[in-house]
Scaffold this active site. Structure first.
Site, PDB file in Angstrom:
ATOM      1  N   ASP A 227       1.357  17.464  99.832  1.00 11.15           N
ATOM      2  CA  ASP A 227       0.863  16.094 100.040  1.00 11.15           C
ATOM      3  C   ASP A 227       1.925  15.005 100.360  1.00 11.15           C
ATOM      4  OD1 ASP A 227      -1.012  14.246 100.970  1.00 11.15           O
ATOM      5  OD2 ASP A 227      -2.481  14.798  99.110  1.00 11.15           O
TER       6      ASP A 227
HETATM    7  C1  BGC Z   1      -3.919  12.700 101.411  1.00 10.73           C
HETATM    8  C2  BGC Z   1      -3.975  13.636 102.637  1.00 10.73           C
HETATM    9  C3  BGC Z   1      -3.351  12.994 103.873  1.00 10.73           C
HETATM   10  C4  BGC Z   1      -1.887  12.348 103.687  1.00 10.73           C
HETATM   11  C5  BGC Z   1      -1.404  11.833 105.050  1.00 10.73           C
HETATM   12  C6  BGC Z   1      -2.505  11.832 101.521  1.00 10.73           C
HETATM   13  O1  BGC Z   1      -2.635  10.698 100.820  1.00 10.73           O
HETATM   14  O2  BGC Z   1      -4.176  12.900 100.383  1.00 10.73           O
HETATM   15  O3  BGC Z   1      -5.015  14.232 102.736  1.00 10.73           O
HETATM   16  O4  BGC Z   1      -3.066  14.083 104.887  1.00 10.73           O
HETATM   17  O5  BGC Z   1      -2.210  11.318 102.689  1.00 10.73           O
HETATM   18  O6  BGC Z   1      -1.959  10.815 105.538  1.00 10.73           O
END
Ligand code: BGC
Length: 739
Positions: A227
Site C-alpha cells: 500500500d
Molecule cells: C489506500 C489504497 C490506495 C492507495 C493509492 C492508500 O492510502 O489505502 O487503497 O490504493 O492509497 O491511492
C-alpha cells in the site's frame, strides 16, 4: 512484449533494485535503454481515478463513477458486476492505465469501519464472489486488478500502526477467504499488502502472510505491491516476499544494496522480485489496446447497477411505487448535490452526474426543499421542509452520511445519522406521514430513532453518477427494487460483537469475536436485528418450492415463482447449518446464491452449484479447510432471517478433524474422544473408579499427570498409579502412530 528472462539477464543490480520501487505516485520504473515503458497504476475501485498530477490528492480525470463496492455487493449480481468491471477496464485502456488498484475485499467487523463503503460485504463468500466477478470483467479487457488490502485491514484508526491480533481459523475463514476465492477463480495480476501489522508483523514484511499464505497456500503467482507508504523496513519487505514498494521515487535502494552485500537478500530473491515486476510490465504491454469508450452506455450501466443495488428496506401500506399524479415533496440537499461516492483514495470526478431532483422532476412536479447543508439544519431550512411536506401528498426525504462522517482515513464515530438530520426527519414525518426515506450511506446505520415515523425506506448507498436517475426509476416503479443488504443493520451499535473491542488500544486490535461477526454473530446469538443480512423487498412477491440436494453433482435445486404483479428479480440465498461440529461454528453460513429475474406468474427451476468449501471449515492443526462427516441443514431463503425451505442432508468425509488428546489433556478430554476413551475407561473400570465415587466429577477435570498424582490419595496404591500411567503412555503411542 519482451522475454522476461532474457531482459532480466541484461539488467545490472542497480536496475533490478530500482524496479522494486515505483518511479512516482502512479508509475513504475521502465528501462529506457531497453524500450521498457513506465506503466501506470491508478485507483479504483468503483471507476478509474486517474490523477491529473503527481499529488496523491490531485484532481482526477473525468470517468464513469459506478456505485461503491458496498452497493455493488448489494446488487448480488455478479454478471452485472462483471460487465461494470469490463467497462472500467475499457476506460482504463483509454487512459493508458495498466493496473487498477482494486477491488478491496477487507472485512466488516463493525459498521463503523471508515472504508466499509469501499469493501463488499460482511460475508466472505459474497465478498469473494463479487470480487471474483469484478476481476474477471476488468482483466477481460486487458487491465490488471489489484486485490487489496492484504490483510487484517478492517479499520482506519491507527491503520499505519495497529497490530491486528487474529487467530488462524478466523483469519483464514473470514479475512483471507475472499482473497483466496478470487485467486482460485480469477487470479488477479497483482495484490496490495496492508498498512497494519497482523499478529505482530507488518503486513508488507510478513513472511507469514506473503510467503506462507499467499505464495504457498494460495499459490498466488502475481505481483505483490505495498500500500502507499506502507513499507517500514524495505529490506525486510523484499526478503519476506514483497515485489514492489509504492509509491516512488525509490530513495531507499541503498537498503537493498546493503541487504544484498550482507547476505540477508539473496541474488535469487532479487531476481525473483524483479522478474515479477518485469512480468507485470510485459502483461500490461501485451494487453494494451486502443479502445473507444461508449460513455453513454457506461453511464447507463452505472445507473442500472445503482438501481439493482438499491434495497427496499420497508414499504408499509404500499407507499412505493409513487404515482406521477401525486403531489410530491423532495427534501434534502443530496437531491441536488448527490452523495454519490465516499472520501479518500477512491474519490473520482464523474463524467455525467445525475441529480435525483432533475430525474424525479422529469417524471412529476416537485416541491423541493433543501432541508440541510451537510450535517446542519437551519431554522429556515426546517421551516421550508415542513412547509413543503405539508403541501404534498407524498414526501421523499434524502439523508445519509457526509464525507466528514464516513471516509477513508478515519472510522465513524457512531452509527447514527447527524442529530440535525434526525430532527429534520421527525419534523417532516410529523407534517406528512406519507414519507419515504432514502439513505445515502456507505454502510449500516441505526434506524430505530425514526422507524416508527417512516413507512418506507430505501438504502441507496453511495450510488455513483447514475444514482439520481436510478432512484427515480425505483421510486416510480420503472425499476423493481432487487437489492439485498450486503451487511446486517443491527438495532443499535451496542449489539455489534466488537462494541467493546473496536478500535482497540493504541497498539493492538484484538479480533476477539473470532468467527462471530455480522449475521454469523447476530443469528447465532438470536439477537433481534433491524434489517437482516440479505434482506430487501420487491414490488412483487416470490415463492420457493422443491428444494432438492443432488449429492453426486453437489448441487441444490429449487423452483421459484413470481406471484406478484410486477416483473422483478429475487436473490435466493443458500445458508448451511452444521448440526454438530468438533469445533464451534456459526449457526449458518452463506454458501451459494443466485439472482433470478421473472415476469409475473413465471416459474423456474434453478440449480445452485456448491463449491469445495461449502461444508468445510478451517482446521488449524491440519492447516487447511476440511469437511467433517455429519448432518447439515440446507436453508434456502430471501435473507439470513427469512428461510423458506429447509432440507437435512448427510455428508461423508474421510477426514478426522479431531486433535488427538495428549498425555497432558484432561480425563474429560480422553473420555470425550472415541480414540482415547476405551483406553482410559478400561483403566478406570479396572480400578472400579465409577460415577458412584464422590471424587469422580472432580477427577474429570484432572489432566492425566494430576490424575496419576491423585490416584494414591483416592484409596489406591502407588503401584496402581504407575500401572495406569504405563498403560496410558503405551497405548497412546500406538494410536498416535495411527493418527
Ligand atoms: C489506500 C489504497 C490506495 C492507495 C493509492 C492508500 O492510502 O489505502 O487503497 O490504493 O492509497 O491511492
Amino acid at each position: 512484449m519482451f522475454d522476461v528472462a532474457t531482459t532480466l539477464a541484461q539488467l545490472s543490480t542497480e536496475e533490478k533494485i530500482r524496479l522494486l520501487c515505483g518511479k512516482d505516485a502512479w508509475h513504475l520504473h521502465g528501462i529506457e535503454r531497453l524500450g521498457i515503458p513506465a506503466i501506470t497504476l491508478t485507483d479504483g475501485p468503483h471507476g478509474v481515478r486517474l490523477s491529473e498530477s503527481q499529488a496523491l490528492d490531485g484532481s482526477a480525470k473525468p470517468a464513469t463513477v459506478f456505485p461503491v463496492e458496498a452497493a455493488m455487493a448489494a446488487s448480488w449480481n455478479p454478471d452485472l458486476l462483471e460487465q461494470v468491471a469490463a467497462a472500467i477496464g475499457e476506460e482504463c485502456q483509454s487512459m493508458d492505465v495498466g493496473v487498477l488498484l482494486g477491488p478491496g475485499v477487507n472485512g466488516k467487523r463493525t459498521p463503523l469501519g471508515g472504508r466499509n463503503f469501499e469493501y463488499f460485504s460482511e460475508d466472505p463468500f459474497l465478498s469473494g464472489a463479487m470480487a471474483s466477478a469484478f476481476v474477471r470483467g476488468l482483466q477481460s479487457r486487458g487491465v490488471g486488478a489489484c486485490l487489496k488490502h492484504f490483510a487484517g485491514n478492517e479499520q482506519e484508526t491507527r491503520r499505519f500502526l495497529v497490530n491486528a491480533e487474529i487467530d488462524e481459523r478466523t483469519l483464514q475463514e473470514l479475512y483471507i477467504e475472499p482473497f483466496a476465492k478470487v485467486i482460485r477463480e480469477n487470479p488477479p495480476w497483482t495484490m496490495m499488502g496492508a498498512y497494519n501489522a497482523v499478529n505482530g508483523v507488518y503486513a508488507c514484511q510478513s513472511s507469514d502472510l506473503l510467503h506462507r499464505i499467499l505464495r504457498e497456500q494460495l499459490s498466488f503467482d502475481g505481483l505483490i505491491m505495498s500500500d502507499w507508504v506502507a513499507v517500514k523496513d524495505k529490506a525486510a519487505s523484499h526478503i519476506n516476499g514483497l515485489d514492489l514498494e509504492m509509491p516512488g521515487p525509490g530513495e531507499r535502494d541503498a537498503e537493498l544494496h546493503t541487504a544484498l552485500a550482507d547476505g540477508r537478500l539473496s541474488e535469487a530473491e532479487l531476481n525473483n522480485r524483479a522478474s515479477r515486476v518485469l512480468t507485470l510490465i510485459n502483461q500490461v504491454m501485451d494487453q494494451n489496446r486502443t479502445v473507444t469508450v461508449e460513455w453513454p452506455a457506461h453511464h447507463e450501466l452505472a445507473t442500472q447497477l445503482a438501481a439493482e443495488s438499491t434495497v427496499l428496506l420497508k414499504n408499509e401500506s404500499h407507499q412505493l411505487p409513487l404515482s406521477p399524479n401525486q403531489r410530491l415533496a423532495v427534501i434534502g440537499d443530496f437531491a441536488q448535490n448527490p452523495r454519490f461516492q465516499g472520501g479518500g483514495s477512491s474519490h473520482m470526478t464523474p463524467r455525467q452526474l445525475n441529480t435525483a431532483l432533475s430525474a424525479i422532476g422529469q417524471r412529476t412536479e416537485v416541491i423541493f426543499a433543501e432541508g440541510y447543508t451537510e450535517t446542519r439544519v437551519s431554522q429556515e431550512q426546517l421551516d421550508a421542509a415542513v412547509q413543503a411536506a405539508t403541501e404534498a401528498d407524498r414526501v421523499v426525504l434524502l439523508t445519509g452520511t457526509t464525507d466528514s462522517m464516513e471516509s477513508e482515513g478515519f472510522d465513524r464515530a457512531d452509527m447514527k445519522l447527524a442529530p440535525d438530520h434526525l430532527m429534520l426527519i421527525s419534523a417532516v414525518a410529523d407534517a406528512n406521514p406519507n414519507i419515504t426515506l432514502v439513505l445515502h450511506t456507505g454502510s449500516a446505520i441505526e434506524t430505530r430513532q425514526f422507524e416508527h415515523q417512516v413507512p418506507a425506506m430505501l438504502q441507496a448507498w453511495l450510488s455513483g453518477e447514475g444514482g439520481g436517475e436510478a432512484l427515480a426509476r425505483v421510486l416510480f416503479g420503472e425499476a423493481n427494487p432487487s437489492g439485498k443488504l450486503s451487511e446486517t443493520f443491527p438495532v443499535r451499535l451496542e449489539h455489534n460483537p466488537t462494541f467493546e473491542t473496536f478500535p482497540g488500544t493504541k497498539t493492538t486490535v484484538s479480533y476477539q469475536e473470532g468467527l462471530f461477526t455480522g449475521y454469523r454473530y447476530y443469528d447465532t446469538k438470536a439477537l433481534p436485528v433491524q434489517y437482516p443480512f440479505g434482506h430487501g423487498l420487491s414490488y412483487s412477491q416470490f415463492t420457493l418450492a422443491d428444494l432438492t440436494y443432488h449429492p453426486e453433482a453437489r448441487q441444490v435445486s429449487f423452483s421459484i415463482t413470481n406471484q406478484g404483479p410486477a416483473e422483478g428479480a429475487e436473490v435466493v440465498q443458500l445458508y448451511i447449518h452444521d448440526e454438530a461440529s468438533t469445533y464451534r461454528r456459526p449457526v449458518h453460513e452463506l454458501k451459494a446464491f443466485r439472482k433470478i429475474r421473472l415476469v409475473p406468474g413465471e416459474k423456474r427451476t434453478v440449480n445452485l452449484q456448491l463449491d469445495a468449501h461449502a461444508f468445510a471449515y478451517f482446521v488449524p492443526h491440519l492447516e487447511r479447510f476440511a469437511e467433517e462427516s455429519g448432518r447439515f441443514e440446507l436453508r434456502l431463503g430471501f435473507s439470513s432471517r427469512d428461510i423458506r425451505q429447509t432440507r437435512w442432508i448427510s455428508i461423508e468425509s474421510d477426514t478426522d478433524v479431531r486433535l488427538l488428546p495428549t498425555l497432558d489433556d484432561t480425563v474429560h478430554d480422553w473420555l470425550a474422544d472415541s480414540r482415547t476413551a476405551p483406553i482410559l475407561q478400561n483403566e478406570l473400570d479396572r480400578l472400579q473408579f465409577t460415577e458412584a465415587n464422590p471424587m469422580y466429577g472432580i477427577a474429570l477435570g484432572f489432566p492425566i499427570p494430576q490424575l496419576i498424582q491423585f490416584i494414591p490419595h483416592m484409596g489406591y496404591s502407588e503401584q496402581d498409579a504407575r500401572d495406569v500411567l504405563d498403560t496410558l503412555e503405551q497405548q497412546w503411542q500406538q494410536i498416535k502412530t495411527l493418527d
